[in-house]
Design a protein around this motif. Structure first.
Motif, mmCIF file in Angstrom:
data_model
loop_
_atom_site.group_PDB
_atom_site.id
_atom_site.type_symbol
_atom_site.label_atom_id
_atom_site.label_comp_id
_atom_site.label_asym_id
_atom_site.label_seq_id
_atom_site.Cartn_x
_atom_site.Cartn_y
_atom_site.Cartn_z
ATOM 1 N N SER A 103 -17.609 11.858 3.888
ATOM 2 C CA SER A 103 -17.317 10.369 4.299
ATOM 3 C C SER A 103 -16.539 9.963 3.091
ATOM 4 C CB SER A 103 -18.546 9.663 4.528
ATOM 5 O OG SER A 103 -19.323 10.264 5.423
ATOM 6 N N PRO A 104 -15.836 8.712 3.190
ATOM 7 C CA PRO A 104 -15.246 8.031 2.170
ATOM 8 C C PRO A 104 -15.936 7.980 0.940
ATOM 9 C CG PRO A 104 -14.828 6.925 4.281
ATOM 10 C CD PRO A 104 -16.003 7.753 4.544
ATOM 11 N N GLY A 105 -15.261 7.989 -0.241
ATOM 12 C CA GLY A 105 -15.669 8.152 -1.529
ATOM 13 C C GLY A 105 -16.399 9.592 -1.994
ATOM 14 N N GLU A 106 -16.276 10.852 -1.085
ATOM 15 C CA GLU A 106 -16.757 11.983 -1.378
ATOM 16 C C GLU A 106 -15.720 12.937 -1.404
ATOM 17 O OE1 GLU A 106 -21.109 11.352 0.923
ATOM 18 O OE2 GLU A 106 -19.544 12.800 1.989
ATOM 19 N N ILE A 107 -15.900 13.993 -2.003
ATOM 20 C CA ILE A 107 -14.923 14.965 -2.057
ATOM 21 C C ILE A 107 -15.097 16.367 -1.691
ATOM 22 C CG2 ILE A 107 -14.197 13.758 -4.443
ATOM 23 C CD1 ILE A 107 -15.027 16.269 -5.923
ATOM 24 N N PHE A 108 -14.423 17.173 -1.572
ATOM 25 C CA PHE A 108 -14.696 18.808 -0.962
ATOM 26 C C PHE A 108 -13.672 19.486 -1.855
ATOM 27 C CE2 PHE A 108 -12.071 16.660 2.261
ATOM 28 C CZ PHE A 108 -11.365 17.556 2.727
ATOM 29 N N LEU A 145 -9.089 2.117 -4.354
ATOM 30 C CA LEU A 145 -9.654 3.071 -3.469
ATOM 31 C C LEU A 145 -9.897 4.513 -3.836
ATOM 32 C CD1 LEU A 145 -8.511 1.483 -0.124
ATOM 33 C CD2 LEU A 145 -10.881 1.567 -0.994
ATOM 34 N N LYS A 146 -8.481 4.965 -4.412
ATOM 35 C CA LYS A 146 -8.488 6.501 -4.898
ATOM 36 C C LYS A 146 -9.276 6.879 -5.984
ATOM 37 C CE LYS A 146 -3.380 6.378 -3.514
ATOM 38 N NZ LYS A 146 -2.223 6.601 -4.063
ATOM 39 N N ARG A 147 -9.487 5.832 -6.992
ATOM 40 C CA ARG A 147 -10.415 5.872 -8.183
ATOM 41 C C ARG A 147 -11.863 6.154 -7.685
ATOM 42 N NH1 ARG A 147 -8.526 2.200 -10.999
ATOM 43 N NH2 ARG A 147 -7.271 3.157 -12.601
ATOM 44 N N LEU A 165 -7.105 12.434 -0.571
ATOM 45 C CA LEU A 165 -6.240 12.424 -1.919
ATOM 46 C C LEU A 165 -6.189 13.607 -2.336
ATOM 47 C CD1 LEU A 165 -5.108 10.448 -4.472
ATOM 48 C CD2 LEU A 165 -7.091 10.302 -5.276
ATOM 49 N N VAL A 166 -5.180 14.462 -2.822
ATOM 50 C CA VAL A 166 -5.240 15.706 -3.078
ATOM 51 C C VAL A 166 -4.945 16.075 -4.652
ATOM 52 C CG1 VAL A 166 -4.289 17.992 -2.331
ATOM 53 C CG2 VAL A 166 -4.347 16.239 -0.701
ATOM 54 N N VAL A 167 -5.701 16.965 -5.187
ATOM 55 C CA VAL A 167 -5.253 17.276 -6.367
ATOM 56 C C VAL A 167 -5.041 18.743 -6.219
ATOM 57 C CG1 VAL A 167 -6.321 17.515 -8.936
ATOM 58 C CG2 VAL A 167 -6.923 15.359 -7.411
ATOM 59 N N GLU A 168 -3.992 19.070 -6.879
ATOM 60 C CA GLU A 168 -3.434 20.613 -6.570
ATOM 61 C C GLU A 168 -3.896 21.235 -7.870
ATOM 62 O OE1 GLU A 168 -2.349 22.121 -4.314
ATOM 63 O OE2 GLU A 168 -1.529 20.862 -2.980
#
Length: 232
Positions: free
Chosen positions: A81-86, A8-10, A110-113
């Motif tokens: 929505s799920p599967g999208e990023i911002f 899911l994260k990938r 899912l957070v990428v610093e």
């Protein structure tokens, strides 16, 4: 279950061209840098002016990105929505957030610093060029969107939006394609740069003509070809 969570994260990261440009090994390395964050419905994820220190991917739930106009009205800029990023630009330039983000449902992120991602990026020179190409393509799409706002009338802009939503969130229904996302007429109006009254009038005309319908608050596109004709 852990394997499913990883997939899911990938999938959430692969919703962005930024990460589609990565090799499987680079993507797995990025996942190792990422952390989970749970946001209850109605909670603020960040506000305009906050430090832009991370990118976020929606694993489940939905996020509303908005801003306050000069007249004090809240304007919806996007619904994630799920599967999208911002927040991907902030990941690279670290500048303050340009809008507010609110969880409209219970949401798992899912957070990428940035402080973790930049050292990784510096160790992968070729990745710089691939990400630059992605950002150039994003700039081209933004220019095209602005051109559409200038050249197309409201029916065409609204038709284009409904077609895109039907493609991304559509579910087969007896009367057509139901858009499985609830957006208010205010949300629709800001997404097509029009007044709520004009959007309401256009939707009412389309309902009278049988082009669209409403089902428990969801928009159902009954005659897709009619909307495509407006866009083309």
């Amino acid at each position: 279950m852990a394997r499913l969570d990883l997939e899911l994260k990938r999938a959430a990261l692969l919703g962005s061209p930024l990460f589609q440009a990565m090799t499987p090994a680079e993507l797995d390395a990025t996942l190792e840098l990422a952390t989970d964050r749970h946001c209850p419905r109605g909670s603020t994820i960040f506000q305009k002016g906050d430090d832009g220190s991370s990118l976020m991917a929606v694993v489940s739930g939905r996020v509303r990105v908005s801003s306050i106009s000069a007249e004090g009205k809240e304007v919806t800029l996007n619904v994630i929505s799920p599967g999208e990023i911002f927040g991907e630009i902030a990941l690279l330039d670290g500048k303050p957030r340009s809008a507010d983000a609110t969880a409209t449902e219970d949401t798992q992120l899912l957070v990428v610093e940035r402080r973790h991602f930049l050292p990784f990026l510096r160790r992968n020179d070729d990745l710089y060029l691939r990400l630059l190409a992605v950002l150039c393509e994003r700039l081209r799409r933004t220019s095209l969107a602005l051109e559409e706002l200038a050249l197309f009338d409201l029916p065409a802009r609204l038709a284009r939006l409904l077609l895109k939503m039907a493609e991304d969130y559509g579910r087969p229904a007896p009367a057509g394609v139901r858009i499985d996302m609830k957006l208010s007429q205010r949300d629709l109006s800001t997404l097509v740069a029009a007044t709520r009254e004009s959007v309401n009038k256009q939707l009412r005309l389309w309902r009278q003509d049988g082009v669209v319908d409403l089902d428990s608050g969801y928009i159902v596109v009954r005659r897709v070809d009619d909307l495509r004709a407006l866009v083309e």
